[in-house]
Scaffold this active site. Structure first.
Site, short mmCIF file in Angstrom:
data_model
loop_
_atom_site.label_atom_id
_atom_site.label_comp_id
_atom_site.label_asym_id
_atom_site.label_seq_id
_atom_site.Cartn_x
_atom_site.Cartn_y
_atom_site.Cartn_z
N GLU A 83 32.48 35.42 41.86
CA GLU A 83 33.57 35.73 42.78
C GLU A 83 34.86 35.84 41.95
O GLU A 83 35.12 35.04 41.07
CB GLU A 83 33.72 34.60 43.80
CG GLU A 83 34.85 34.82 44.79
CD GLU A 83 34.94 33.69 45.81
OE1 GLU A 83 34.53 32.56 45.49
OE2 GLU A 83 35.41 33.95 46.93
N HIS B 16 31.51 31.16 56.35
CA HIS B 16 32.41 30.01 56.21
C HIS B 16 32.00 28.82 57.09
O HIS B 16 32.84 28.23 57.79
CB HIS B 16 33.87 30.45 56.49
CG HIS B 16 34.82 29.93 55.45
ND1 HIS B 16 35.23 28.63 55.42
CD2 HIS B 16 35.39 30.54 54.39
CE1 HIS B 16 36.04 28.45 54.39
NE2 HIS B 16 36.14 29.60 53.73
N ARG C 112 26.62 28.36 44.66
CA ARG C 112 28.05 28.71 44.64
C ARG C 112 28.92 27.62 44.02
O ARG C 112 30.13 27.60 44.22
CB ARG C 112 28.51 28.95 46.08
CG ARG C 112 27.88 30.12 46.73
CD ARG C 112 28.64 31.39 46.49
NE ARG C 112 29.94 31.39 47.14
CZ ARG C 112 31.07 31.74 46.54
NH1 ARG C 112 31.08 32.11 45.28
NH2 ARG C 112 32.20 31.75 47.21
N ASP D 229 30.83 36.19 54.14
CA ASP D 229 30.99 34.73 54.16
C ASP D 229 31.16 34.26 55.61
O ASP D 229 32.12 34.64 56.27
CB ASP D 229 32.23 34.36 53.33
CG ASP D 229 32.37 32.88 53.07
OD1 ASP D 229 31.62 32.09 53.68
OD2 ASP D 229 33.24 32.50 52.25
N HIS E 226 31.87 29.91 42.65
CA HIS E 226 33.09 30.02 43.44
C HIS E 226 34.23 30.50 42.53
O HIS E 226 34.37 30.02 41.42
CB HIS E 226 33.43 28.65 44.02
CG HIS E 226 34.45 28.67 45.09
ND1 HIS E 226 35.43 27.72 45.20
CD2 HIS E 226 34.65 29.53 46.12
CE1 HIS E 226 36.19 28.00 46.26
NE2 HIS E 226 35.73 29.08 46.83
N HIS F 291 37.31 40.57 47.28
CA HIS F 291 37.41 40.23 48.71
C HIS F 291 38.08 41.37 49.47
O HIS F 291 39.28 41.57 49.33
CB HIS F 291 38.31 39.02 48.90
CG HIS F 291 37.64 37.71 48.64
ND1 HIS F 291 38.02 36.56 49.27
CD2 HIS F 291 36.64 37.38 47.81
CE1 HIS F 291 37.27 35.57 48.84
NE2 HIS F 291 36.43 36.03 47.94
N TYR G 59 40.27 34.16 59.93
CA TYR G 59 38.94 34.25 59.33
C TYR G 59 38.91 35.35 58.26
O TYR G 59 38.22 35.24 57.26
CB TYR G 59 37.96 34.54 60.45
CG TYR G 59 36.57 34.80 60.01
CD1 TYR G 59 35.79 33.77 59.51
CD2 TYR G 59 36.03 36.08 60.07
CE1 TYR G 59 34.50 34.01 59.09
CE2 TYR G 59 34.75 36.32 59.66
CZ TYR G 59 33.99 35.28 59.17
OH TYR G 59 32.73 35.52 58.76
N ASN H 111 41.96 22.33 45.85
CA ASN H 111 42.82 23.00 46.82
C ASN H 111 43.25 22.06 47.94
O ASN H 111 42.41 21.44 48.60
CB ASN H 111 42.03 24.16 47.43
CG ASN H 111 42.83 25.42 47.46
OD1 ASN H 111 43.90 25.50 46.85
ND2 ASN H 111 42.33 26.42 48.17
N GLU I 37 29.95 26.10 47.53
CA GLU I 37 31.32 26.00 47.01
C GLU I 37 31.96 24.64 47.31
O GLU I 37 32.91 24.26 46.64
CB GLU I 37 32.21 27.13 47.55
CG GLU I 37 32.44 27.07 49.04
CD GLU I 37 33.32 28.22 49.54
OE1 GLU I 37 33.08 29.37 49.16
OE2 GLU I 37 34.26 27.95 50.31
N GLU J 203 26.85 34.16 52.98
CA GLU J 203 27.36 32.91 52.39
C GLU J 203 27.65 31.85 53.45
O GLU J 203 28.18 32.17 54.52
CB GLU J 203 28.65 33.25 51.63
CG GLU J 203 29.31 32.06 51.01
CD GLU J 203 30.56 32.47 50.24
OE1 GLU J 203 30.68 33.65 49.86
OE2 GLU J 203 31.42 31.61 50.04
C1 CS2 Z 1 35.99 30.94 50.40
C2 CS2 Z 1 37.09 30.10 49.80
O1 CS2 Z 1 36.03 32.15 48.41
C3 CS2 Z 1 35.34 31.76 49.32
O2 CS2 Z 1 34.16 32.03 49.41
O3 CS2 Z 1 35.05 30.27 51.14
O4 CS2 Z 1 38.14 30.95 49.61
C4 CS2 Z 1 37.56 28.87 50.54
O5 CS2 Z 1 38.00 29.19 51.81
C5 CS2 Z 1 38.68 28.20 49.77
O6 CS2 Z 1 38.31 27.99 48.46
C6 CS2 Z 1 39.06 26.89 50.42
O7 CS2 Z 1 39.99 26.22 49.64
MG MG Z 2 33.10 30.91 50.70
#
Ligand code: CS2
Ligand code: MG
Length: 408
Positions: free
Chosen positions: A344, A217, A288, A215, A317, A122, A160, A37, A267, A241
């Site tokens: 996910e 993040h 992840r 999450d 992920h 999500h 966020y 990404n 991830e 997460e």
């Molecule tokens: C996020 C991701 O899915 C998740 O758990 O943390 O969407 C992440 O933000 C993206 O993959 C970043 O490219």
């Molecule tokens: Mg994440």
């Protein structure tokens, strides 16, 4: 048997998917995903300029030796770009192996341990009522597990919690209006005061059965993360997460010492060496990692096996950062892995995406039913692929109110 050629495609509907196709002298071919990404041209160049010239003439059945050849042979190894490129080759070679054996990959791994694999969706909202509606929609669709992200009152930006409509359009996080990132503002204090109560309200409203994930993040310091994990303990989250950036694997000990909230991390990891201590010291509950940029099936399988020894379950992920090719690889691993946890799953299923990557993998009622087709069970339609080209774009970046750079 010999590899006779390989092509790289970059582009896709609302995404820059990086797809590798490896051809052989026996007509059988395989596909792999190297999508990284926001840095998509780099694994594509790594493949084109360095790896593909070496691949030509190799025996595609020797996936282990080819993996070692690229990993050990590159000297400057690991890191997301190299591991995404190695991963794409590895996926394509496993695809070829499955097609030669006329078996779906899960059978080559050891067979199905389950008929279907649970996924999580999500849910997101600019505020709590909005988020509740979003969760409700997923519950009505039959999802058993939902990740919940909420705009925080008083916080200047709500990035966020990426609004749900964005997933449906498949443009998720990346902003394609230019290469320069937009800025979001983060305030830890507001988050810490608001989010535990919001999670408690979600639990009250939806009852004990729904699996609730959240999450962070990477935005908290280890001490704050420990306090947060402790504060939400009674909510019985399925997982919390990335509570803190996990480059410092030892820092995670603090969270464990203060709370039994399950922790999911990984991830952004690209190799077993970034999560071996987390796993061996049993500091996390879910790993992840992604097949895409963690070196493909060969390397991720080693991580799954290490995790299984330490009661750590998988939670791969599955943001739309990955194409349906690596998602297919994960569907096969999920069908087999004795320590499968959850997958996910974000809406990748636009008709344009399905036309580009035809497959028989099915998602229904919050469960994935893996395809029985030989190999990965997914393809790339080259006529569709020709419609797309690389589009520059960027993730947002995150700063604190005073301008200090923070973790996205
Ligand atoms: C996020 C991701 O899915 C998740 O758990 O943390 O969407 C992440 O933000 C993206 O993959 C970043 O490219
Ligand atoms: Mg994440």
């Amino acid at each position: 048997m010999k590899i006779t050629g390989a092509k790289v495609f970059v582009g896709g509907p609302g995404k820059n998917y990086v797809t590798l196709k490896i051809m052989t002298d026996q007509g059988v071919y395989g596909v792999g995903d190297a999508t990284l990404n926001n840095r998509e041209t780099l694994p594509a160049a790594y493949l084109q300029d360095y790896l593909i010239p070496n691949l030509i003439g190799m025996d595609p059945r020797k996936s282990e030796d080819i993996w070692q050849f690229f990993y050990r042979g590159s000297y400057f190894r690991r890191g997301p770009i190299a591991m995404a490129a190695f991963g794409a080759i590895d996926m394509a070679l496993w695809d070829i192996k499955g097609k030669l054996a006329k078996m779906p990959l899960y059978d080559l791994f050891g067979g199905k341990s389950r008929e279907s694999a649970m996924v999580y969706a999500h849910a997101a909202g600019a505020d709590l009522p909005d988020l509740m509606e979003s969760v409700e929609r997923y519950v009505e669709k039959g999802y058993k597990a939902v990740r919940v992200q909420c705009g925080i009152p008083g916080m200047a930006t709500t990035g966020y919690a990426v609004p749900e409509e964005k997933y449906e359009k498949n443009d998720y996080i990346t902003d394609f209006s230019g290469i320069l990132p937009k800025t979001e503002i983060w305030e830890t204090d507001r988050y810490m005061r608001f989010m535990p109560n919001a999670l408690a309200e979600i639990r009250d409203r939806f009852g004990p059965e729904l699996k609730i994930l959240h999450d962070v993040h990477h935005r908290l310091l280890p001490r704050e993360a420990a306090a947060f994990a402790k504060a939400v303990e009674s909510i019985d989250l399925y997982w919390l997460e990335d509570p803190t950036p996990a480059e410092d694997q030892d820092a995670l000990r603090l969270i464990r010492q203060h709370s039994t909230t399950p922790i999911a991390i990984g991830e952004v990891f690209n190799s077993i060496w970034e999560c071996n201590k987390l796993i061996e010291n049993e500091l996390i509950d879910f790993i992840r990692i992604a097949v895409t940029y963690a070196g493909g099936i060969t390397h991720v399988k080693r991580i799954i096996d290490l995790a299984a020894l330490h009661h750590v379950r998988t939670g791969f992920h599955g943001a739309p950062s990955h194409s349906p090719i690596s998602m297919a690889a994960q569907h096969h691993l999920n069908a087999w892995a004795p320590n499968f946890g959850i997958q996910e799953y974000l809406v990748l299923g636009t008709s344009a995406c399905e036309a580009l990557f035809p497959s028989d993998h099915v998602m229904e009622n919050g469960m994935i039913y893996v395809s029985d087709a030989p190999g990965l069970g997914v393809d790339i339609d080259e006529t569709e692929a020709a419609k797309y080209e690389y589009k520059p774009g960027s993730h947002p970046i995150v700063r604190l109110q005073d301008g200090t750079m923070w973790d996205y």
